[in-house]
Design an enzyme around this catalytic site. Sequence first.
Site, mmCIF file in Angstrom:
data_model
loop_
_atom_site.group_PDB
_atom_site.id
_atom_site.type_symbol
_atom_site.label_atom_id
_atom_site.label_comp_id
_atom_site.label_asym_id
_atom_site.label_seq_id
_atom_site.Cartn_x
_atom_site.Cartn_y
_atom_site.Cartn_z
ATOM 1 N N GLU A 118 -22.738 -4.870 -3.954
ATOM 2 C CA GLU A 118 -22.088 -5.002 -5.270
ATOM 3 C C GLU A 118 -21.461 -3.654 -5.556
ATOM 4 O OE1 GLU A 118 -21.650 -7.557 -7.098
ATOM 5 O OE2 GLU A 118 -23.086 -9.035 -6.373
ATOM 6 N N GLU B 79 -10.923 4.236 -9.798
ATOM 7 C CA GLU B 79 -11.964 3.807 -10.733
ATOM 8 C C GLU B 79 -12.465 5.035 -11.488
ATOM 9 O OE1 GLU B 79 -15.880 2.681 -9.222
ATOM 10 O OE2 GLU B 79 -16.078 1.250 -10.855
HETATM 11 P P1 NAD Z 1 -23.580 5.508 -5.718
HETATM 12 O O1 NAD Z 1 -22.921 4.720 -4.644
HETATM 13 O O2 NAD Z 1 -23.365 6.967 -5.768
HETATM 14 O O3 NAD Z 1 -25.160 5.327 -5.663
HETATM 15 C C1 NAD Z 1 -25.795 4.070 -5.762
HETATM 16 C C2 NAD Z 1 -27.175 4.153 -5.154
HETATM 17 O O4 NAD Z 1 -27.043 4.397 -3.743
HETATM 18 C C3 NAD Z 1 -28.068 5.270 -5.683
HETATM 19 O O5 NAD Z 1 -29.398 4.785 -5.738
HETATM 20 C C4 NAD Z 1 -27.928 6.346 -4.618
HETATM 21 O O6 NAD Z 1 -29.042 7.214 -4.563
HETATM 22 C C5 NAD Z 1 -27.831 5.526 -3.356
HETATM 23 N N1 NAD Z 1 -27.132 6.169 -2.231
HETATM 24 C C6 NAD Z 1 -26.290 7.220 -2.246
HETATM 25 N N2 NAD Z 1 -25.826 7.464 -1.007
HETATM 26 C C7 NAD Z 1 -26.378 6.538 -0.203
HETATM 27 C C8 NAD Z 1 -26.256 6.243 1.184
HETATM 28 N N3 NAD Z 1 -25.473 6.963 1.993
HETATM 29 N N4 NAD Z 1 -26.943 5.194 1.677
HETATM 30 C C9 NAD Z 1 -27.708 4.424 0.866
HETATM 31 N N5 NAD Z 1 -27.858 4.656 -0.442
HETATM 32 C C10 NAD Z 1 -27.209 5.693 -0.973
HETATM 33 O O7 NAD Z 1 -23.145 4.782 -7.057
HETATM 34 P P2 NAD Z 1 -23.451 5.232 -8.544
HETATM 35 O O8 NAD Z 1 -22.596 6.439 -8.804
HETATM 36 O O9 NAD Z 1 -24.916 5.290 -8.766
HETATM 37 O O10 NAD Z 1 -22.896 3.987 -9.370
HETATM 38 C C11 NAD Z 1 -21.585 3.883 -9.797
HETATM 39 C C12 NAD Z 1 -20.801 2.923 -8.925
HETATM 40 O O11 NAD Z 1 -21.493 1.689 -8.837
HETATM 41 C C13 NAD Z 1 -19.438 2.567 -9.515
HETATM 42 O O12 NAD Z 1 -18.473 2.535 -8.488
HETATM 43 C C14 NAD Z 1 -19.647 1.175 -10.082
HETATM 44 O O13 NAD Z 1 -18.477 0.404 -10.216
HETATM 45 C C15 NAD Z 1 -20.599 0.606 -9.092
HETATM 46 N N6 NAD Z 1 -21.352 -0.510 -9.667
HETATM 47 C C16 NAD Z 1 -21.127 -1.768 -9.194
HETATM 48 C C17 NAD Z 1 -21.786 -2.852 -9.756
HETATM 49 C C18 NAD Z 1 -21.556 -4.257 -9.271
HETATM 50 O O14 NAD Z 1 -22.358 -5.115 -9.589
HETATM 51 N N7 NAD Z 1 -20.535 -4.525 -8.509
HETATM 52 C C19 NAD Z 1 -22.685 -2.639 -10.801
HETATM 53 C C20 NAD Z 1 -22.889 -1.339 -11.259
HETATM 54 C C21 NAD Z 1 -22.223 -0.283 -10.676
#
Ligand code: NAD
Length: 472
Positions: free
Chosen positions: A244, A375
């Site tokens: 997601e 975004e």
């Molecule tokens: P992020 O991708 O930085 O982190 C998300 C999660 O992944 C965190 O728990 C982080 O610690 C972990 N993570 C980071 N690097 C990783 C890796 N290499 N492998 C596995 N896990 C890793 O995202 P964020 O900044 O926490 O959230 C914001 C983003 O999430 C925005 O782009 C937003 O649009 C998206 N988002 C999408 C949905 C959806 O349902 N489509 C919902 C909420 C947020």
Amino acid sequence: MNIENDFRMLIGGELVTGSATFDVLNPATTEVIAKAPDATAADLDAAVAAARAAFPAWAATPIEQRKAKLNELADVIMANADALKRLLTSEQGKPHGDAEAEIGGAAVWLQSAALLDLPVTVNEDSPERYSETRHVPVGVVGAIAPWNFPMILAMFKLAPALLAGNTVVLKPSPFTPLATLKFAELAQEILPAGVLNVISGGDHLGPLMTAHPGFDKISFTGSSQTGRRVMASAAPTLKRVTLELGGNDPAIVMADVDVEKVAEQLFWAAFGNNGQICIATKRMYVHKDVYEPLKQALVAYAATVKIGDGAEQGTRLGPINNRPQYERVLGLIQDAKDKGYEFVIGGEKSDLPGYFVPVTIIDNPPEDSRIVQEEQFGPVLPLIKFDDYEDVITRANASDYGLGASVWGADEDKAFEIAQRISSGTVWVNETQHITPMAAFGGMKQSGIGVEGGIEGLLTYTVAQTLVRKHK
Ligand code: NAD
């Protein structure tokens, strides 16, 4: 101030402190409010081993009993809603009212999932043979959550995963681990040991999870950039993935819209949770006939919205959640200034101590500007003028993202026609961000793979198994 140290991980039914900790900040003050356990590779191994050991018995537990456990989890969340709300506001920044809504939503999500059943399809029932396809759990699920809605987005994963008979290792974002760790403590009393494990940690932990051979599936919510890494890392062991990811949702505001009626809704579509919603309106295309009045109405409404510490009475918008995101949003504002775009409101530096950015609206920036194409995930909205519907549909679809979209107009049928031509996982007419546990939710294009919610979401936590009996 007191720094809380009593946050523990849940591994194999035990609450464990771990050998190291990391700091958790309140983004409204940038003060350290707690220390959370920083899981090691050995902690992860222990969590995966516990989940694997618990899997056969949980998968064999009748679904009605698993449903009862989901309802018990919902009850314990509601019984502790006040404490969870305060924690969520202090680590995430969102106002108490929004935190309360998220905690309530998390409970509803569990209860709603408990209304679903796993279907069985009879493929053949003849004198010769009986064949059916049923849905069995995938195994051990690694659930990785982001920081914008830590609690409800965790439940998007836990509820269907547990209902389907999987066991889970959940990892919250390092920016927002606290409410999730408290929830884990509450869940310890309800679920058999190992069925749910919750581990927290810094940037090293996510990649360790996605590469770990003990997971059968990774369910990830976060940015598209990280989503690509997750998929690559899951490939060597062919883990199933649900991704997601990010969005750049367009709103198309038609010429016949009732400006007074929709201005407030459109404001919150873009600025709710400070724009830190995957399905926030991130590009607002407004027909030229209503562009000026809508612009004025948005400005007037913005003046009524109190920005501040989410724990203070009356706050409607808190800070940005964390420094990297704060700097990214400031970078987009600076880019717009450097390019000479007009600011309708905002753009100035906030004098509050935390990661605050004022509500910012940019006046008709070019289609190829960064603020339109990227975004922003923050309170900075490009307001874009259009006069041709075919053209605006093309522009709305000209993105690698395809998460959500909305169309606003008095002529509902015309709006619905436009909606059907938008390449996004969900398209709303005359509302937005209405997500229910009963409907599939997910992204097209690079906004994701797979869905959450509804029976379609539940089935992603299963594998189809066809059983065939040849009669004598
Ligand atoms: P992020 O991708 O930085 O982190 C998300 C999660 O992944 C965190 O728990 C982080 O610690 C972990 N993570 C980071 N690097 C990783 C890796 N290499 N492998 C596995 N896990 C890793 O995202 P964020 O900044 O926490 O959230 C914001 C983003 O999430 C925005 O782009 C937003 O649009 C998206 N988002 C999408 C949905 C959806 O349902 N489509 C919902 C909420 C947020």
